[in-house]
Scaffold this active site. Sequence first.
Site, PDB file in Angstrom:
ATOM      1  CG  ASP A 158       8.385   3.774  11.005  1.00 44.29           C
ATOM      2  OD1 ASP A 158       8.290   2.510  10.749  1.00 44.29           O
ATOM      3  OD2 ASP A 158       8.000   4.445  12.152  1.00 44.29           O
ATOM      4  CB  SER A 159       3.393   5.905   8.456  1.00 40.08           C
ATOM      5  OG  SER A 159       3.520   4.635   7.813  1.00 40.08           O
ATOM      6  N   GLY A 201       0.808  -1.333   0.053  1.00 42.33           N
ATOM      7  CA  GLY A 201       0.121  -0.055   0.014  1.00 42.33           C
ATOM      8  C   GLY A 201       0.897   1.351   0.064  1.00 42.33           C
ATOM      9  CE  LYS A 202       4.661   2.291   5.637  1.00 44.53           C
ATOM     10  NZ  LYS A 202       5.875   1.976   6.458  1.00 44.53           N
ATOM     11  N   GLY A 224      -4.561  -0.687   5.515  1.00 48.46           N
ATOM     12  CA  GLY A 224      -4.320  -0.393   6.989  1.00 48.46           C
ATOM     13  C   GLY A 224      -5.463   0.217   7.584  1.00 48.46           C
ATOM     14  CE1 TYR A 225      -4.779   0.292  13.477  1.00 48.44           C
ATOM     15  CE2 TYR A 225      -2.958   0.589  12.085  1.00 48.44           C
ATOM     16  CZ  TYR A 225      -3.593   0.075  13.235  1.00 48.44           C
ATOM     17  OH  TYR A 225      -2.973  -0.955  14.112  1.00 48.44           O
ATOM     18  CG  ASP A 226      -6.401   4.394   4.540  1.00 45.39           C
ATOM     19  OD1 ASP A 226      -5.748   5.243   5.162  1.00 45.39           O
ATOM     20  OD2 ASP A 226      -5.702   4.066   3.413  1.00 45.39           O
ATOM     21  CG  HIS A 229      -0.201  10.033   6.925  1.00 45.45           C
ATOM     22  ND1 HIS A 229      -1.529   9.957   6.445  1.00 45.45           N
ATOM     23  CD2 HIS A 229       0.353   9.044   7.143  1.00 45.45           C
ATOM     24  CE1 HIS A 229      -1.634   8.568   6.093  1.00 45.45           C
ATOM     25  NE2 HIS A 229      -0.513   7.874   6.426  1.00 45.45           N
ATOM     26  NE  ARG A 230       3.092   6.337   3.276  1.00 42.80           N
ATOM     27  CZ  ARG A 230       1.970   6.015   3.753  1.00 42.80           C
ATOM     28  NH1 ARG A 230       0.960   6.196   3.289  1.00 42.80           N
ATOM     29  NH2 ARG A 230       2.213   5.504   5.049  1.00 42.80           N
TER      30      ARG A 230
HETATM   31  P1  ITT Z   1       7.547  -1.066   5.954  1.00 44.65           P
HETATM   32  O1  ITT Z   1       8.075  -1.149   7.366  1.00 44.65           O
HETATM   33  O2  ITT Z   1       8.177  -2.422   5.134  1.00 44.65           O
HETATM   34  O3  ITT Z   1       7.651   0.233   5.292  1.00 44.65           O
HETATM   35  P2  ITT Z   1       5.236  -1.674   7.477  1.00 44.65           P
HETATM   36  O4  ITT Z   1       3.712  -1.810   7.330  1.00 44.65           O
HETATM   37  O5  ITT Z   1       5.871  -2.518   8.666  1.00 44.65           O
HETATM   38  O6  ITT Z   1       6.163  -1.567   6.327  1.00 44.65           O
HETATM   39  P3  ITT Z   1       5.067   0.553   9.612  1.00 44.65           P
HETATM   40  O7  ITT Z   1       6.295  -0.184  10.589  1.00 44.65           O
HETATM   41  O8  ITT Z   1       5.530   2.137   9.187  1.00 44.65           O
HETATM   42  O9  ITT Z   1       5.388   0.023   7.905  1.00 44.65           O
HETATM   43  O10 ITT Z   1       3.851   0.585   9.837  1.00 44.65           O
HETATM   44  C1  ITT Z   1       2.996   1.361   9.532  1.00 44.65           C
HETATM   45  C2  ITT Z   1       1.411   0.996   9.767  1.00 44.65           C
HETATM   46  O11 ITT Z   1       0.697   2.076  10.096  1.00 44.65           O
HETATM   47  C3  ITT Z   1       1.230   0.333   8.523  1.00 44.65           C
HETATM   48  O12 ITT Z   1       1.431  -1.069   8.417  1.00 44.65           O
HETATM   49  C4  ITT Z   1      -0.335   0.616   8.283  1.00 44.65           C
HETATM   50  O13 ITT Z   1      -1.257  -0.093   8.823  1.00 44.65           O
HETATM   51  C5  ITT Z   1      -0.498   2.087   9.184  1.00 44.65           C
HETATM   52  N1  ITT Z   1      -0.673   3.023   8.197  1.00 44.65           N
HETATM   53  C6  ITT Z   1       0.678   3.966   7.790  1.00 44.65           C
HETATM   54  N2  ITT Z   1       0.087   4.759   6.696  1.00 44.65           N
HETATM   55  C7  ITT Z   1      -1.143   4.530   6.576  1.00 44.65           C
HETATM   56  C8  ITT Z   1      -2.284   5.008   5.750  1.00 44.65           C
HETATM   57  O14 ITT Z   1      -1.731   5.751   4.839  1.00 44.65           O
HETATM   58  N3  ITT Z   1      -3.409   4.463   5.728  1.00 44.65           N
HETATM   59  C9  ITT Z   1      -3.678   3.600   6.704  1.00 44.65           C
HETATM   60  N4  ITT Z   1      -2.959   2.914   7.652  1.00 44.65           N
HETATM   61  C10 ITT Z   1      -1.660   3.491   7.553  1.00 44.65           C
END
Ligand code: ITT
Length: 197
Positions: free
Chosen positions: A74-75, A17-18, A156-158, A183-184
Amino acid sequence: MNRLLGQRLVIATHNPGKLREIAELVAPRGITALGAAELGLPEPEETGTTFEANAELKARAAATASGLPALADDSGLVVPALNGAPGIYSARWAGAARDFSVAMAKVEEQLAGKLDRRAYFVAVLALAWPDGAVTTFRGEAHGDLVWPPRGKNGFGYDPMFRPEGRGMTFGEMPPAEKRELNHRARAFAKFEAACLQ
Ligand code: ITT
């Protein structure tokens, strides 16, 4: 100075998704984006205690392993009424199966009876160079949490996050509308101003 123009840039994430959202932001800038998974890069353990620290360690690991500049994200979702949880643990709340219906239900369960349903997303983008230099950029999107989750877009939490001033959740919005507000994209705008001019 635009050292990135015409370069290959590793997008140091294993989250599809990212990757999709970052690749769409990078595409118009004349940069070739390569996903960490397609390069076979390992997923480093996120040992930091802040979004900045985790973004930096992911970007550094990818830049060192690939010999290319790397952009990591990181988000997470920050809920003030839950003392900031899930925060940097947002991915981990979904368990090994990365099931976000479980993670969203956990947030809702912990919010039960609380009147303050405000929440915000944070994204920290880190740009690392193979020589070890790193810069970070932070973006936030504020709103509140709805229940039950709504919409199938995003990730994710969208489906439970409704940005301020909007009726739709990020899960219900067309991707172009989420791009205006999220945010991104806000962190990317700072990265763009600093590194792509
Ligand atoms: P990478 O570390 O490989 O980038 P990850 O999913 O483990 O992938 P994070 O540790 O940064 O990444 O986790 C952030 C989580 O926060 C992510 O899995 C999503 O569930 C949530 N998140 C971040 N941005 C989001 C968005 O735009 N919309 C919804 N949920 C989001």
